[in-house]
Design an enzyme around this catalytic site. Structure first.
Site, mmCIF file in Angstrom:
data_model
loop_
_atom_site.group_PDB
_atom_site.id
_atom_site.type_symbol
_atom_site.label_atom_id
_atom_site.label_comp_id
_atom_site.label_asym_id
_atom_site.label_seq_id
_atom_site.Cartn_x
_atom_site.Cartn_y
_atom_site.Cartn_z
ATOM 1 N N ASP A 86 0.818 -1.208 0.000
ATOM 2 C CA ASP A 86 0.000 0.000 0.000
ATOM 3 C C ASP A 86 0.854 1.261 0.000
ATOM 4 O OD1 ASP A 86 -2.535 -1.367 0.164
ATOM 5 O OD2 ASP A 86 -1.850 -1.986 2.144
ATOM 6 N N GLY A 99 -5.599 -5.021 2.038
ATOM 7 C CA GLY A 99 -6.538 -6.067 1.647
ATOM 8 C C GLY A 99 -6.854 -7.031 2.781
ATOM 9 N N GLU A 105 0.657 -12.864 4.549
ATOM 10 C CA GLU A 105 1.654 -12.236 3.672
ATOM 11 C C GLU A 105 3.006 -12.153 4.376
ATOM 12 O OE1 GLU A 105 -0.390 -8.562 2.886
ATOM 13 O OE2 GLU A 105 -1.049 -9.236 0.904
HETATM 14 O O1 DER Z 1 -2.966 -6.079 1.583
HETATM 15 C C1 DER Z 1 -1.878 -5.952 0.949
HETATM 16 O O2 DER Z 1 -0.792 -5.694 1.497
HETATM 17 C C2 DER Z 1 -1.938 -6.134 -0.528
HETATM 18 O O3 DER Z 1 -0.672 -6.389 -1.029
HETATM 19 C C3 DER Z 1 -2.626 -4.942 -1.165
HETATM 20 O O4 DER Z 1 -2.895 -3.928 -0.224
HETATM 21 C C4 DER Z 1 -1.884 -4.335 -2.338
HETATM 22 O O5 DER Z 1 -2.764 -3.421 -2.878
HETATM 23 P P1 DER Z 1 -3.142 -3.404 -4.441
HETATM 24 O O6 DER Z 1 -4.488 -4.042 -4.564
HETATM 25 O O7 DER Z 1 -3.113 -1.944 -4.749
HETATM 26 O O8 DER Z 1 -2.066 -4.189 -5.184
#
Ligand code: DER
Length: 224
Positions: A86, A99, A105
């Protein structure tokens, strides 16, 4: 849609780091979507890879595109993880979790020999924390956890999917989106948050990325 084009360029560029026989960390979000889709094409052409998905949404994409899945019972170390972010800085520090997949992650990223981040150029910041910091917490005692975050000058906002429905992560937890005025030392803030009973993980990914691929208008730049 110019931003989508930049995401697609960066996402597809990342497959250059993937070789036959590799085990992969499959990130989450709309940018890494393009990476996953392209990996699917390569698998159709005979490339032999396996991936561990970082969210149920990514798991569905991997299945849709025919990418074989694996897990940490079968694989100890991943060759490459590709994921989005982000925010990113020139020090390759990241803010992630927009997300809601930050726990898996981070687990997958730290299990990987190489971490490649795919972003559009709008994600670049001088210092992390323009956006709120996502913090995954267990639902039990969330009110107390929120109070502890306020004590270190954060403003925790319980993430919701609607007026009446609280967002639940793939791990069955809540997420606080925490506003901090200015984060001078993201690593120290991460440690403060992690020391709180009830906090599972934060979206501060410090010193974890090896390469950031940045989608621009006409090309993909990178920092490493
Ligand atoms: O949640 C996260 O870290 C994801 O990688 C996401 O936030 C990345 O965002 P994007 O939909 O703009 O690729």
């Amino acid at each position: 849609e110019p931003v989508e084009e930049m995401k697609k360029k960066a996402g597809e560029k990342a497959v250059e780091y993937i070789e036959d026989g590799m085990t992969l960390g499959l990130g989450s979000g709309s940018t890494v979507y393009w990476t996953i889709k392209k990996i699917g094409n390569l698998v159709q052409q005979g490339m032999n890879v396996k991936g561990i998905p970082t969210s149920l949404r990514t798991q569905r994409w991997a299945k849709e595109f025919g990418i074989p899945l694996t897990n940490f019972s079968d694989v100890e170390l991943l060759d490459v993880t590709i994921d989005g972010a982000d925010e990113f800085t020139s020090q390759l520090d990241l803010l992630k979790g927009g997300g809601g997949s930050l726990v898996r992650e981070k687990m997958v990223a730290e299990a990987s020999s190489k971490v490649i981040i795919v972003v559009d150029k709008a994600k670049k910041v001088e210092t992390l924390g323009k956006r709120p910091v996502p913090v995954e917490v267990i639902p039990f005692g969330w009110e107390r956890t929120a109070k502890k975050i306020r004590r270190i000058h954060g403003i925790p906002q319980l993430r919701k999917i609607s007026e009446s429905d609280i967002f639940i992560s793939d791990n069955g937890n809540y997420i606080f989106d925490c506003e901090f005025n200015s984060i001078t030392n993201p690593e120290y803030l991460h440690k403060q948050l992690k020391s709180m009973c009830g906090v599972v993980e934060t979206g501060l990914f410090i010193n974890m990325a090896d390469i950031i691929l940045i989608g621009e208008e006409a090309h993909v730049s990178h920092i490493r």
